[in-house]
Design a protein around this motif. Structure first.
Motif, PDB file in Angstrom:
ATOM      1  N   ILE A 133       9.101   0.307   9.552  1.00  0.00           N
ATOM      2  CA  ILE A 133       9.977   0.783  10.628  1.00  0.00           C
ATOM      3  C   ILE A 133      11.123   1.622  10.058  1.00  0.00           C
ATOM      4  CG2 ILE A 133      11.618   0.044  12.405  1.00  0.00           C
ATOM      5  CD1 ILE A 133       9.790  -2.311  12.986  1.00  0.00           C
ATOM      6  N   SER A 134      11.736   1.145   8.974  1.00  0.00           N
ATOM      7  CA  SER A 134      12.839   1.894   8.363  1.00  0.00           C
ATOM      8  C   SER A 134      12.361   3.234   7.819  1.00  0.00           C
ATOM      9  CB  SER A 134      13.476   1.062   7.250  1.00  0.00           C
ATOM     10  OG  SER A 134      12.563   0.831   6.190  1.00  0.00           O
ATOM     11  N   VAL A 135      11.148   3.278   7.248  1.00  0.00           N
ATOM     12  CA  VAL A 135      10.616   4.543   6.740  1.00  0.00           C
ATOM     13  C   VAL A 135      10.428   5.538   7.875  1.00  0.00           C
ATOM     14  CG1 VAL A 135       8.558   5.619   5.737  1.00  0.00           C
ATOM     15  CG2 VAL A 135       9.538   3.587   4.687  1.00  0.00           C
ATOM     16  N   PRO A 194       9.230  -4.487   8.510  1.00  0.00           N
ATOM     17  CA  PRO A 194      10.604  -3.964   8.423  1.00  0.00           C
ATOM     18  C   PRO A 194      10.703  -2.693   7.587  1.00  0.00           C
ATOM     19  CG  PRO A 194      10.577  -6.338   8.084  1.00  0.00           C
ATOM     20  CD  PRO A 194       9.158  -5.893   8.056  1.00  0.00           C
ATOM     21  N   VAL A 195       9.974  -2.647   6.468  1.00  0.00           N
ATOM     22  CA  VAL A 195      10.019  -1.461   5.613  1.00  0.00           C
ATOM     23  C   VAL A 195       9.386  -0.264   6.315  1.00  0.00           C
ATOM     24  CG1 VAL A 195       9.297  -0.503   3.398  1.00  0.00           C
ATOM     25  CG2 VAL A 195      10.018  -2.880   3.542  1.00  0.00           C
ATOM     26  N   ALA A 255       6.038   9.807   6.753  1.00  0.00           N
ATOM     27  CA  ALA A 255       6.210   8.386   7.052  1.00  0.00           C
ATOM     28  C   ALA A 255       4.868   7.705   7.279  1.00  0.00           C
ATOM     29  CB  ALA A 255       7.111   8.218   8.276  1.00  0.00           C
ATOM     30  N   LEU A 303      12.013   5.608  10.776  1.00  0.00           N
ATOM     31  CA  LEU A 303      13.313   6.026  11.310  1.00  0.00           C
ATOM     32  C   LEU A 303      14.011   7.014  10.387  1.00  0.00           C
ATOM     33  CD1 LEU A 303      14.698   2.647  12.720  1.00  0.00           C
ATOM     34  CD2 LEU A 303      13.778   4.576  14.006  1.00  0.00           C
ATOM     35  N   VAL A 304      14.062   6.684   9.104  1.00  0.00           N
ATOM     36  CA  VAL A 304      14.791   7.526   8.159  1.00  0.00           C
ATOM     37  C   VAL A 304      14.091   8.867   7.952  1.00  0.00           C
ATOM     38  CG1 VAL A 304      15.580   7.720   5.774  1.00  0.00           C
ATOM     39  CG2 VAL A 304      15.854   5.565   6.996  1.00  0.00           C
ATOM     40  N   GLN A 305      12.782   8.828   7.644  1.00  0.00           N
ATOM     41  CA  GLN A 305      12.070  10.066   7.357  1.00  0.00           C
ATOM     42  C   GLN A 305      11.846  10.899   8.611  1.00  0.00           C
ATOM     43  OE1 GLN A 305      11.626  11.022   4.362  1.00  0.00           O
ATOM     44  NE2 GLN A 305      12.137   9.085   3.358  1.00  0.00           N
TER      45      GLN A 305
END
Length: 251
Positions: A63-65, A60-61, A95, A67-69
């Protein structure tokens, strides 16, 4: 792996952490994960549950990294357009590097958790003169995620036995979280109190020598390996500092 002295396994984990945090480039951390962490997990006979735990904790972390970065990196070179957003090359590189480091950190701690008895590690640190209160804080930090997961699964099974729907659409799963949060928090507070009482019963705060039913066995070979791993950590850190500072001295 399970029979090694706790300090030896702690040195291995420390070496893996240093590799994850200080190795340069994009792919060296992934290579360290594949060439060091995975063989150690296979040697310990915990590879399938270890991989499942790593995926649950890190995916989860990661994937979020990405997407955000990747999508919200300021400026940068667009490589893919997604409507009003664009995937930036610089954000994607950042990322990839961050995900590799996070993967190494999480997998190192999970490897130590899967292969080391908490009381053994605490006893090993205490025998080396480490403050018992700090040793307990470190062990409690290592155990907090597995204990939370086990308690959450127990509460979820209890709620399912009472007819609570936990599978289906996203809305159904969000509703299932609400009856889970309150028992989890209250149960964690009770668990902390029970652990504190158990520590006092075992004379945790008493000064002076203590006896233990657990006896740790150390060997000269393991001591040598620990010193070599410590030298390896210093070498990796020095190499990374040299790479970072060499251009400045050259200029």
């Amino acid at each position: 792996m399970h029979r090694l002295h706790p300090l030896t396994k702690l040195a291995v984990v420390g070496f893996c952490l240093v590799l994850g945090l200080f190795l340069p480039g994009l792919w060296l951390t992934y290579a360290a994960f594949g060439l060091i962490i995975l063989p150690l997990a296979a040697w310990a006979g915990i590879l399938p549950p270890f991989l499942r735990a790593v995926l649950k904790a890190a995916l989860p972390v990661i994937i979020s990294v990405f997407l955000v970065q990747g999508l919200f990196w300021p400026g940068g070179t667009p490589i893919l357009r997604l409507g009003p957003l664009s995937l930036k090359e610089e954000g994607l590189m950042f990322a990839i590097r961050s995900a590799g480091r996070f993967l190494m950190v999480v997998s190192s701690f999970l490897l130590l958790t899967f292969t080391t008895r908490p009381d053994g590690l605490m006893l090993a640190l205490s025998e080396r003169g480490f403050p018992k209160s700090i040793a307990y804080v470190l062990l409690a930090t290592m155990q907090i995620i597995p204990r939370f997961q086990a308690k959450a699964n127990t509460i979820l099974d209890a709620q399912r036995s009472r007819g609570l729907e936990t599978e289906g659409s996203l809305l159904v799963r969000v509703r299932a979280l609400l009856p889970l949060i309150q028992p989890l928090l209250l149960g964690s507070i009770v668990d902390i109190e029970e652990r504190a009482i158990a520590l006092e019963v075992r004379a945790f705060g008493r000064s002076g020598p203590k006896t233990s039913l657990l006896v740790l066995h150390d060997t000269p070979a393991q001591k040598l390996v620990r010193w070599l791993l410590l030298l390896g950590m210093l070498a990796v850190i020095g190499w990374r500092l040299y790479i970072a500072l060499a251009p400045r001295f050259a200029a």
